[in-house]
Motif scaffolding. Sequence first.
Motif, PDB file in Angstrom:
ATOM      1  N   THR A  18      40.360   2.892 -55.670  1.00  0.00           N
ATOM      2  CA  THR A  18      39.336   3.890 -55.933  1.00  0.00           C
ATOM      3  C   THR A  18      38.519   3.408 -57.125  1.00  0.00           C
ATOM      4  O   THR A  18      39.090   2.933 -58.103  1.00  0.00           O
ATOM      5  N   VAL A  19      37.192   3.498 -57.030  1.00  0.00           N
ATOM      6  CA  VAL A  19      36.323   3.020 -58.104  1.00  0.00           C
ATOM      7  C   VAL A  19      35.511   4.183 -58.664  1.00  0.00           C
ATOM      8  O   VAL A  19      34.514   4.607 -58.082  1.00  0.00           O
ATOM      9  N   ASP A  20      35.978   4.705 -59.804  1.00  0.00           N
ATOM     10  CA  ASP A  20      35.283   5.778 -60.523  1.00  0.00           C
ATOM     11  C   ASP A  20      34.587   5.176 -61.734  1.00  0.00           C
ATOM     12  O   ASP A  20      35.105   4.249 -62.357  1.00  0.00           O
ATOM     13  N   PHE A  21      33.429   5.732 -62.073  1.00  0.00           N
ATOM     14  CA  PHE A  21      32.662   5.226 -63.214  1.00  0.00           C
ATOM     15  C   PHE A  21      31.770   6.325 -63.759  1.00  0.00           C
ATOM     16  O   PHE A  21      31.586   7.360 -63.125  1.00  0.00           O
ATOM     17  N   ALA A  22      31.220   6.108 -64.934  1.00  0.00           N
ATOM     18  CA  ALA A  22      30.379   7.106 -65.593  1.00  0.00           C
ATOM     19  C   ALA A  22      29.090   7.352 -64.817  1.00  0.00           C
ATOM     20  O   ALA A  22      28.448   6.410 -64.345  1.00  0.00           O
ATOM     21  N   GLN A  23      28.713   8.626 -64.691  1.00  0.00           N
ATOM     22  CA  GLN A  23      27.464   9.009 -64.012  1.00  0.00           C
ATOM     23  C   GLN A  23      26.253   8.270 -64.587  1.00  0.00           C
ATOM     24  O   GLN A  23      25.297   8.003 -63.872  1.00  0.00           O
ATOM     25  N   GLN A  24      26.304   7.918 -65.875  1.00  0.00           N
ATOM     26  CA  GLN A  24      25.175   7.232 -66.525  1.00  0.00           C
ATOM     27  C   GLN A  24      24.883   5.867 -65.905  1.00  0.00           C
ATOM     28  O   GLN A  24      23.809   5.323 -66.108  1.00  0.00           O
ATOM     29  N   GLU A  25      25.812   5.321 -65.128  1.00  0.00           N
ATOM     30  CA  GLU A  25      25.589   4.030 -64.475  1.00  0.00           C
ATOM     31  C   GLU A  25      24.748   4.158 -63.198  1.00  0.00           C
ATOM     32  O   GLU A  25      24.314   3.151 -62.644  1.00  0.00           O
ATOM     33  N   LEU A  26      24.521   5.387 -62.736  1.00  0.00           N
ATOM     34  CA  LEU A  26      23.719   5.604 -61.526  1.00  0.00           C
ATOM     35  C   LEU A  26      22.245   5.324 -61.791  1.00  0.00           C
ATOM     36  O   LEU A  26      21.735   5.589 -62.882  1.00  0.00           O
ATOM     37  N   GLN A  27      21.547   4.826 -60.787  1.00  0.00           N
ATOM     38  CA  GLN A  27      20.107   4.571 -60.922  1.00  0.00           C
ATOM     39  C   GLN A  27      19.362   5.832 -61.333  1.00  0.00           C
ATOM     40  O   GLN A  27      18.470   5.783 -62.172  1.00  0.00           O
ATOM     41  N   SER A  28      19.742   6.963 -60.767  1.00  0.00           N
ATOM     42  CA  SER A  28      19.067   8.225 -61.077  1.00  0.00           C
ATOM     43  C   SER A  28      19.256   8.649 -62.534  1.00  0.00           C
ATOM     44  O   SER A  28      18.509   9.480 -63.040  1.00  0.00           O
ATOM     45  N   TRP A  76      24.407  -5.149 -59.531  1.00  0.00           N
ATOM     46  CA  TRP A  76      24.304  -3.758 -59.968  1.00  0.00           C
ATOM     47  C   TRP A  76      25.637  -3.013 -59.892  1.00  0.00           C
ATOM     48  O   TRP A  76      25.671  -1.791 -59.997  1.00  0.00           O
ATOM     49  N   ARG A  77      26.734  -3.738 -59.728  1.00  0.00           N
ATOM     50  CA  ARG A  77      28.048  -3.091 -59.575  1.00  0.00           C
ATOM     51  C   ARG A  77      28.437  -2.341 -60.849  1.00  0.00           C
ATOM     52  O   ARG A  77      28.003  -2.691 -61.940  1.00  0.00           O
ATOM     53  N   PRO A  78      29.273  -1.298 -60.706  1.00  0.00           N
ATOM     54  CA  PRO A  78      29.673  -0.488 -61.865  1.00  0.00           C
ATOM     55  C   PRO A  78      30.674  -1.225 -62.762  1.00  0.00           C
ATOM     56  O   PRO A  78      31.286  -2.224 -62.370  1.00  0.00           O
ATOM     57  N   ALA A  79      30.863  -0.669 -63.948  1.00  0.00           N
ATOM     58  CA  ALA A  79      31.731  -1.270 -64.967  1.00  0.00           C
ATOM     59  C   ALA A  79      33.147  -1.598 -64.478  1.00  0.00           C
ATOM     60  O   ALA A  79      33.644  -2.687 -64.773  1.00  0.00           O
TER      61      ALA A  79
END
Length: 110
Positions: A18-28, A76-79
């Motif tokens: 499962t890959v969870d990450f901070a919402q701030q990493e989203l393009q939006s 563009w992959r998450p942290a």
Amino acid sequence: MSTDNPCISCGACCASFTVDFAQQELQSEGGCVPDGLTVTVNDSLARMRGTDHVRPRCAALVGTVGVKASCGIYEWRPAPCREFGLCAPMGRGDEACARARTRHGLAPLD
């Protein structure tokens, strides 16, 4: 990464966790991760779509695990994905990598 690096063709980690990450990493939100490949977990977390399924497989994974697989959003992959792949430049895995590879019938990396 060299072309003989097993991480270029593996993809086992992308179809195991499962890959969870901070919402701030989203393009939006001003980040780089495409919103369309994610689901909202809560007000502060997002998750890569498909990674919480019974048989996980990240929506960004392209190809066949263990044959030829790659990340469709590598730049563009998450942290968590960036952190997991820290061993990749040397073509060796860690304990989590070994678990993921074993799950897909692949031998652990040396």
